[in-house]
Design an enzyme around this catalytic site. Structure first.
Site, mmCIF file in Angstrom:
data_model
loop_
_atom_site.group_PDB
_atom_site.id
_atom_site.type_symbol
_atom_site.label_atom_id
_atom_site.label_comp_id
_atom_site.label_asym_id
_atom_site.label_seq_id
_atom_site.Cartn_x
_atom_site.Cartn_y
_atom_site.Cartn_z
ATOM 1 N N HIS A 62 0.816 -1.215 0.000
ATOM 2 C CA HIS A 62 0.000 0.000 0.000
ATOM 3 C C HIS A 62 0.850 1.265 0.000
ATOM 4 C CE1 HIS A 62 -3.092 -2.560 2.420
ATOM 5 N NE2 HIS A 62 -3.231 -2.758 1.125
ATOM 6 N N LYS A 72 5.282 6.594 7.224
ATOM 7 C CA LYS A 72 4.732 5.776 8.312
ATOM 8 C C LYS A 72 5.850 5.349 9.255
ATOM 9 C CE LYS A 72 1.399 3.560 5.212
ATOM 10 N NZ LYS A 72 0.970 2.275 4.626
ATOM 11 N N TYR A 132 0.803 2.136 13.747
ATOM 12 C CA TYR A 132 1.611 3.034 12.933
ATOM 13 C C TYR A 132 1.102 4.459 12.990
ATOM 14 C CZ TYR A 132 -1.864 1.648 9.340
ATOM 15 O OH TYR A 132 -3.015 1.355 8.647
ATOM 16 N N ASP A 170 -6.769 -6.051 -1.858
ATOM 17 C CA ASP A 170 -5.360 -6.385 -2.080
ATOM 18 C C ASP A 170 -5.169 -7.463 -3.143
ATOM 19 O OD1 ASP A 170 -4.704 -4.470 -0.243
ATOM 20 O OD2 ASP A 170 -4.057 -5.859 1.320
#
Length: 188
Positions: A62, A72, A132, A170
């Site tokens: 991603h 991130k 995250y 996904d």
């Protein structure tokens, strides 16, 4: 905090110190002053926390496209993952290359993933929690990704590809070959 740069420029593994005794432990998992040394000017705007119930859950690859690209800072407070990043920065000497790091509650490592990288993780244990911090808010119109099993990337996952557990989204991500990068490499 121990800080190590990965072979992909701008990406770092951070390992916070843990102080423990018979009661448990204490750890400073983020310090803005220390982080400024490796990622000047970065500001986090959102924290996310996910739970994957099974081993073999794969989330990714991603990223968000500009103008909502995200950096991130990722960590695993419970369980274990294989965390993988792919350099998508046009002009980078490591464009299209990947790096992987095992993150776990035991090794206490964190990974700084700058914007311009695709990111994925695969759980290695059941009931794994993944946390995250991100540098921009989630923007559905900027949401993007690349197929986890793209042969041009050559990522080796810890389980056979046909046994991995993926979301419907996904399973439909595009190829690296057809990706035209909007990210630029800036030499530091």
């Amino acid at each position: 905090m121990k800080i190590e740069e990965l072979p992909l420029s701008g990406a770092f593994v951070l390992t916070p110190k843990r102080f423990g005794d018979e009661r448990g432990f204490f750890s400073e998992t983020f310090n803005a002053q220390a982080f400024e040394d490796i990622a000047p000017g970065v500001v986090f705007v959102q924290d996310n926390h996910s739970l994957s119930r099974d081993a073999g859950v794969l989330r990714g690859l991603h990223f968000q496209l500009p103008p909502h690209a995200q950096g991130k800072l990722v960590r695993v407070p419970k369980g274990r993952v294989l965390d993988v990043i792919v350099d998508l920065r046009d002009g980078s000497p490591t464009y299209g290359q990947h790096a992987s790091v095992e993150l776990s509650a035991n090794n206490w490592k964190q990974l700084w993933v700058p914007s311009g990288f695709a990111h994925a993780f695969c759980t290695l244990e059941p009931d794994t929690e993944f946390c995250y911090k991100v540098t921009d808010f989630y923007a559905p119109e900027s949401d993007s990704g690349i197929a986890f099993d793209d042969p041009d990337l050559g990522i080796e996952w810890p389980f056979p590809n046909d046994t991995l557990i993926l979301s419907e989204k996904d399973q439909k991500l595009g190829s690296f070959r057809n990706f035209s990068s909007p990210f630029s490499y800036v030499e530091t």
